[in-house]
Design an enzyme around this catalytic site. Structure first.
Site, PDB file in Angstrom:
ATOM      1  N   MET A 128       0.846  -1.189   0.000  1.00 19.14           N
ATOM      2  CA  MET A 128       0.000   0.000   0.000  1.00 19.14           C
ATOM      3  C   MET A 128       0.890   1.252   0.000  1.00 19.14           C
ATOM      4  O   MET A 128       0.428   2.335   0.366  1.00 19.14           O
ATOM      5  CB  MET A 128      -0.940   0.001   1.209  1.00 19.14           C
ATOM      6  CG  MET A 128      -1.887  -1.203   1.220  1.00 19.14           C
ATOM      7  SD  MET A 128      -3.452  -0.890   2.069  1.00 19.14           S
ATOM      8  CE  MET A 128      -2.882  -0.483   3.719  1.00 19.14           C
ATOM      9  N   HIS A 167       9.059  -3.770   3.367  1.00 18.61           N
ATOM     10  CA  HIS A 167       8.677  -3.929   1.960  1.00 18.61           C
ATOM     11  C   HIS A 167       9.895  -4.229   1.079  1.00 18.61           C
ATOM     12  O   HIS A 167       9.829  -5.072   0.183  1.00 18.61           O
ATOM     13  CB  HIS A 167       8.017  -2.646   1.435  1.00 18.61           C
ATOM     14  CG  HIS A 167       6.775  -2.237   2.164  1.00 18.61           C
ATOM     15  ND1 HIS A 167       6.728  -1.137   2.985  1.00 18.61           N
ATOM     16  CD2 HIS A 167       5.532  -2.789   2.198  1.00 18.61           C
ATOM     17  CE1 HIS A 167       5.503  -1.014   3.483  1.00 18.61           C
ATOM     18  NE2 HIS A 167       4.755  -2.002   3.024  1.00 18.61           N
TER      19      HIS A 167
END
EC number: 6.3.2.1
Lengths: 275, 275
Positions: free
Chosen positions: B27, B34
């Site tokens: 997101m 990430h």
């Protein structure tokens, strides 16, 4: 032709195939309607996969899951130009009761979905699984199961599934009776009584062609079916071709019906244009 | 690196890529967690696609959809060795309110799903769509969202989706705080208070390592979190790693917790072995 009975066998059978794979999903008991799907798939694909599977998830309690005609050998003999037949066992398709499922949404609650409340969830689950296993460029479905076709198109759009859905017109006996594997349940008398479905739809269509309104079209078709001997109407409705919501004004409509003839439940539909 | 903002642009960007595509879904508001997913994907793929999309369907009313940090330019600058970034608009992802949806089933009703009843349905919908658009050989997800990971694995298995799901361990600050895009909401004081989550899980793990029972492990972890200043526990449970059902005997367990620190809701988890 390779016959695969598990997903692993199917994937193995697909490996050497190059080019576009066309898919036709059936529950077996193949008739000319199915064969017209296979022919359409062959014309637009390098290879064709046909699945033959009586999917328990799409049958409700008291429906004809056990009685549904099964004849894999006879079915395979009817197929021509097919690369792989996928005829899985229940254990191979559903190694467990699936936890994550397809929620078919509001279109699955009307018409067929009203009488068969778990039917379309079961259909979409198995269609989804076989799409993922075969990864076809396109899949061919019969217009006979019009609501199923609409739901599959909706699923493909809403989930961005990477294939095209193609519709093939209903195949009918010369009498007008829509071909169905369930016609094998009918006695000779019942087969004649069953003509009431297509006749009622045709009666409605004539009204529409003559400029009749939606309500006139629907009334004539219903009147015709209601008074047919040996037939018990489940529903007969005029719906929008895409949304399956009632069509009350002008537009591209579909007369859809389901009725019992003896203990056999049959469906049929016919396109009409209102206005 | 190509930035695609619609499914059509994405498909176009994927066309020239040959070989295995690895997928990382985010997101945005990218942090080291990430980037460790991207690195893992690169190591096992010919090409890597990263999606950056704050999916409205997975936020409930009153949650932080509007406040969620968005910085596409900053995120893209952090990415290295990525072929395509898919950063769609809401209109491109959901041209209509989807009619057919993923029903995430029973695992989506406990823990995170109890506090956030529509969360996992929204997660699975978008994950499913992006899987279908990218068609990766594998997708990498963080162990941080352990319940999400379990549900995605369940979906892939139950729907025969043709890809592998890989898990990457939680990235933590040197303090022990699990990295999260939502940590940016925390003041310095809150950031220190938030250490209570990982400390509680570690306290439970020590009990398990010392041979403690499931109930002893859970009691110590809960006791630790309950008394932490500035922290309001939502839940802290000991569950089976695969089923996410309560683990009360010996087995491979996961201590999972969610808590509010100020107005920020944080989650964390830690593997423990009981018995």
């Amino acid at each position: 032709m390779i016959i695969a009975t598990t997903p692993a066998q199917l994937i193995e059978a697909l490996k050497p195939l190059h080019g576009d794979i066309g898919l036709v999903m059936t529950m077996g008991a193949l008739h000319e309607g199915h064969l017209s799907l296979v022919e359409a798939a062959r014309a637009e694909s390098d290879h064709v996969v046909v699945s033959i599977y009586v999917n328990p998830l799409q049958f409700g309690p008291g429906e004809d899951f056990d009685a549904y005609p099964r004849d894999l050998e006879g079915d395979v003999a009817k197929l021509d130009g097919v690369d792989v037949v996928f005829a899985p066992t229940d254990e191979a398709m559903y190694p467990r009761n699936p936890l994550v499922r397809i929620d078919p949404g509001p279109v699955a609650t009307v018409l067929e979905g009203k009488t068969r409340p778990t039917h379309f969830a079961g259909v979409l689950q198995v269609v989804h699984k076989v799409f993922n296993l075969v990864r076809p460029h396109a899949a061919w479905f019969g217009q006979k199961d019009a609501q199923q076709l609409a739901l599959i198109r909706t699923m493909v759009a809403d989930l961005n599934m990477p294939l095209d859905i193609r519709a093939v017109p209903i195949k009918r006996e010369s009498s007008g009776l829509a071909m169905s594997s369930r016609n094998t349940y009918l006695s000779q008398t019942e087969k004649e009584q069953a003509l009431a479905l297509s006749r009622a739809l045709e009666a409605g269509k004539r009204v529409a062609l003559d400029g009749g309104s939606a309500s006139q079209t629907l009334a004539v078709a219903r009147e015709s079916l209601t008074h047919a001997p040996g037939v018990k109407m489940d529903y007969l409705e005029l719906v929008d071709r895409d949304t399956f919501m009632p069509l009350t004004e002008s537009g591209n409509g579909l007369l859809v019906t389901a009725a019992w003839v003896g203990s056999t439940r049959l469906i049929d539909n016919l396109e009409v244009v209102i206005g």
